[in-house]
Design an enzyme around this catalytic site. Structure first.
Site, PDB file in Angstrom:
ATOM      1  N   SER A  36      -5.080  13.856 -93.034  1.00  0.00           N
ATOM      2  CA  SER A  36      -5.789  13.961 -94.310  1.00  0.00           C
ATOM      3  C   SER A  36      -6.159  12.561 -94.773  1.00  0.00           C
ATOM      4  O   SER A  36      -5.445  11.599 -94.507  1.00  0.00           O
ATOM      5  CB  SER A  36      -4.899  14.628 -95.354  1.00  0.00           C
ATOM      6  OG  SER A  36      -5.498  14.568 -96.629  1.00  0.00           O
ATOM      7  N   TYR A  46       3.414  14.056 -99.513  1.00  0.00           N
ATOM      8  CA  TYR A  46       2.263  14.603 -98.785  1.00  0.00           C
ATOM      9  C   TYR A  46       1.473  13.488 -98.101  1.00  0.00           C
ATOM     10  O   TYR A  46       1.072  13.611 -96.945  1.00  0.00           O
ATOM     11  CB  TYR A  46       1.364  15.381 -99.741  1.00  0.00           C
ATOM     12  CG  TYR A  46       0.180  16.031 -99.062  1.00  0.00           C
ATOM     13  CD1 TYR A  46       0.349  17.182 -98.306  1.00  0.00           C
ATOM     14  CD2 TYR A  46      -1.089  15.476 -99.161  1.00  0.00           C
ATOM     15  CE1 TYR A  46      -0.725  17.779 -97.665  1.00  0.00           C
ATOM     16  CE2 TYR A  46      -2.174  16.064 -98.529  1.00  0.00           C
ATOM     17  CZ  TYR A  46      -1.982  17.216 -97.790  1.00  0.00           C
ATOM     18  OH  TYR A  46      -3.058  17.793 -97.152  1.00  0.00           O
ATOM     19  N   ALA A  47       1.268  12.372 -98.797  1.00  0.00           N
ATOM     20  CA  ALA A  47       0.532  11.245 -98.213  1.00  0.00           C
ATOM     21  C   ALA A  47       1.255  10.695 -96.989  1.00  0.00           C
ATOM     22  O   ALA A  47       0.638  10.435 -95.955  1.00  0.00           O
ATOM     23  CB  ALA A  47       0.338  10.149 -99.258  1.00  0.00           C
ATOM     24  N   ALA A  48       2.560  10.540 -97.081  1.00  0.00           N
ATOM     25  CA  ALA A  48       3.341  10.038 -95.945  1.00  0.00           C
ATOM     26  C   ALA A  48       3.309  11.019 -94.781  1.00  0.00           C
ATOM     27  O   ALA A  48       3.151  10.627 -93.622  1.00  0.00           O
ATOM     28  CB  ALA A  48       4.781   9.787 -96.377  1.00  0.00           C
ATOM     29  N   ALA A  49       3.430  12.296 -95.083  1.00  0.00           N
ATOM     30  CA  ALA A  49       3.440  13.315 -94.030  1.00  0.00           C
ATOM     31  C   ALA A  49       2.084  13.441 -93.349  1.00  0.00           C
ATOM     32  O   ALA A  49       2.011  13.719 -92.150  1.00  0.00           O
ATOM     33  CB  ALA A  49       3.867  14.661 -94.612  1.00  0.00           C
ATOM     34  N   LYS A  50       1.003  13.256 -94.072  1.00  0.00           N
ATOM     35  CA  LYS A  50      -0.337  13.375 -93.491  1.00  0.00           C
ATOM     36  C   LYS A  50      -0.778  12.102 -92.788  1.00  0.00           C
ATOM     37  O   LYS A  50      -1.661  12.130 -91.940  1.00  0.00           O
ATOM     38  CB  LYS A  50      -1.361  13.777 -94.559  1.00  0.00           C
ATOM     39  CG  LYS A  50      -1.252  15.237 -94.947  1.00  0.00           C
ATOM     40  CD  LYS A  50      -1.462  16.103 -93.720  1.00  0.00           C
ATOM     41  CE  LYS A  50      -1.551  17.563 -94.036  1.00  0.00           C
ATOM     42  NZ  LYS A  50      -1.841  18.371 -92.854  1.00  0.00           N
TER      43      LYS A  50
END
Length: 89
Positions: free
Chosen positions: A43, A56-60
């Site tokens: 993302s 979410y930013a780290a996971a994406k």
């Protein structure tokens, strides 16, 4: 920070651990076949960040940086790993 540990873990398990587990399942077959493709979904939030969505930013960001840079053509079997990171327009 209002995020609970469980919220962090859930997002990481869904978006990052799943990439690891699925890649682990297919990589041996790819090596035997000397060819294969893995396409990960990332993302734009992984690259730019988003307020209140650190997990979410780290996971994406992870799936797009999961594999090392491809080697020069002709030096290794035909293994291709790409990441698609859609953003809003």
């Amino acid at each position: 920070m209002r995020m609970k540990d469980e919220e962090w873990d859930e997002i990481m398990a869904t978006n990052l651990r799943s990439v690891f587990r699925l890649s682990k399942l297919v990589i041996r077959g790819m090596m035997k076949a000397r060819a294969g493709r893995i396409i990960n979904i990332g993302s734009v939030v992984g690259a730019m960040g988003n307020a209140g969505q650190t997990n979410y930013a780290a996971a994406k960001a992870g799936p797009c940086r999961f594999f090392p840079r491809p080697r020069p053509r002709g030096r290794q079997p035909r293994h291709h790993v790409n990441c698609v990171a859609r953003g809003s327009s």
